[in-house]
Design a protein around this motif. Structure first.
Motif, short mmCIF file in Angstrom:
data_model
loop_
_atom_site.label_atom_id
_atom_site.label_comp_id
_atom_site.label_asym_id
_atom_site.label_seq_id
_atom_site.Cartn_x
_atom_site.Cartn_y
_atom_site.Cartn_z
N UNK A 1 0.82 -1.12 0.03
CA UNK A 1 0.03 0.20 -0.02
C UNK A 1 0.77 1.29 -0.06
N UNK A 2 2.09 1.18 0.68
CA UNK A 2 2.78 2.46 0.57
C UNK A 2 3.22 2.81 -0.72
N UNK A 3 3.54 1.84 -1.73
CA UNK A 3 3.97 2.20 -2.85
C UNK A 3 2.90 3.09 -3.97
N UNK A 4 1.53 2.92 -3.37
CA UNK A 4 0.52 3.68 -3.91
C UNK A 4 0.70 5.21 -3.45
N UNK A 5 1.51 5.41 -2.36
CA UNK A 5 1.38 6.87 -1.90
C UNK A 5 2.87 7.69 -2.36
N UNK A 6 3.35 6.95 -3.30
CA UNK A 6 4.32 7.54 -4.05
C UNK A 6 5.71 7.56 -2.81
N UNK A 7 6.41 6.64 -2.89
CA UNK A 7 7.44 6.64 -1.86
C UNK A 7 8.76 7.39 -2.12
N UNK A 8 9.01 7.91 -3.34
CA UNK A 8 9.97 8.91 -3.68
C UNK A 8 11.30 8.44 -3.38
N UNK A 9 12.40 9.23 -2.87
CA UNK A 9 13.66 8.87 -2.56
C UNK A 9 14.27 9.32 -1.40
N UNK A 10 15.37 8.82 -0.93
CA UNK A 10 15.75 9.51 0.44
C UNK A 10 16.10 10.82 0.46
N UNK A 11 16.49 11.50 -0.81
CA UNK A 11 16.75 13.00 -0.86
C UNK A 11 15.36 13.81 -1.06
N UNK A 12 14.35 13.07 -1.69
CA UNK A 12 13.02 13.66 -1.88
C UNK A 12 12.01 12.65 -1.67
N UNK B 1 8.68 10.83 -0.56
CA UNK B 1 7.22 11.01 -0.74
C UNK B 1 6.34 10.41 0.39
N UNK B 2 4.92 10.45 0.57
CA UNK B 2 4.40 10.25 1.89
C UNK B 2 4.25 8.76 2.14
N UNK B 3 4.93 8.00 1.13
CA UNK B 3 4.97 6.56 1.25
C UNK B 3 6.20 6.08 1.93
N UNK B 4 7.32 6.75 2.09
CA UNK B 4 8.52 6.48 2.49
C UNK B 4 8.54 5.88 3.95
N UNK B 5 8.05 6.63 4.86
CA UNK B 5 7.99 6.18 6.16
C UNK B 5 7.27 4.91 6.47
N UNK B 6 5.86 5.01 5.82
CA UNK B 6 5.19 3.76 6.03
C UNK B 6 6.04 2.48 5.48
N UNK B 7 6.73 2.60 4.17
CA UNK B 7 7.49 1.54 3.57
C UNK B 7 8.64 1.15 4.42
N UNK B 8 9.19 2.02 5.31
CA UNK B 8 10.14 1.72 6.24
C UNK B 8 9.60 1.08 7.29
N UNK B 9 8.49 1.54 8.00
CA UNK B 9 7.96 0.75 9.05
C UNK B 9 7.35 -0.76 8.82
N UNK B 10 6.86 -0.71 7.53
CA UNK B 10 6.32 -2.06 6.94
C UNK B 10 7.76 -3.09 6.79
N UNK B 11 8.82 -2.54 6.38
CA UNK B 11 9.99 -3.47 6.21
C UNK B 11 10.50 -3.82 7.65
N UNK B 12 10.64 -2.89 8.64
CA UNK B 12 10.71 -3.51 9.96
C UNK B 12 9.76 -4.51 10.67
N UNK B 13 8.40 -4.26 10.31
CA UNK B 13 7.29 -5.30 10.50
C UNK B 13 7.74 -6.74 9.84
#
Length: 168
Positions: free
Chosen positions: A42-53, A55-67
């Motif tokens: 689902x986080x990929x649907x929020x536009x992850x972006x990159x580490x330098x830029x 997107x709103x899906x980056x932090x959900x993706x990081x938390x999901x990866x930790x899960x």
């Protein structure tokens, strides 16, 4: 002296929690792994972006990866463990935790529809009264005061755009 020996025997007689077994341990790892995988998708649907830029899906993706990593770690440890795996069996004490999680799911679904105030008061009241076994009066007072403090802090003080029905 006899009292000390009696206390020592009583401590030895007390059993620890029942072991849940390897299957329950694997299930305990599979649940966060599955939730993390769905959250990552689902986080990929929020536009992850990159580490330098980001997107709103980056932090959900990081938390999901930790899960996912935590769930996989639990499964690996459970697969290697012997009969005493450290996982506790489900007991009657498990059901209040499931009720709390269910209440949180209802809260999340009502939050956007009804606003911040009513679901927050209801959730806090239910947790305090039924899980915390507080009195009706103290549950009601604490729920209302805590909601008012959260409203003042987040909506009035910090200007967080939470959906709310009370406007000052």
């Amino acid at each position: 002296m006899a009292d000390t020996e009696s206390e020592a025997r009583q401590e030895e007689d007390v059993e620890g929690p029942r072991s849940g077994g390897r299957v329950q341990a694997v299930v305990a790892g599979a649940v966060p792994l599955a939730l993390g995988a769905v959250a990552a998708w689902l986080s990929f649907g929020l536009n992850v972006g990159s580490l330098t830029d980001p997107g709103p899906g980056l932090w959900p993706l990081i938390v999901a990866g930790l899960l996912v990593a935590s769930g996989a770690g639990i499964i690996v440890v459970a697969a290697k463990a012997g009969k005493s795996d450290g996982t506790e069996a489900f007991t009657r004490g498990t059901f209040p935790m499931l009720a709390a999680a269910g209440g949180l799911a209802v809260y999340a679904s009502l939050f956007e529809v009804v606003g911040f105030e009513i679901p927050t008061v209801l959730l806090l009241f239910a947790w305090l009264r039924f899980l915390g076994r507080e009195s009706w009066l103290s549950s009601a007072v604490i729920a209302v005061v805590a909601t008012a403090v959260a409203y003042a802090l987040f909506i009035l003080g910090l200007g967080v755009p939470l959906p709310h029905i009370i406007v000052f």
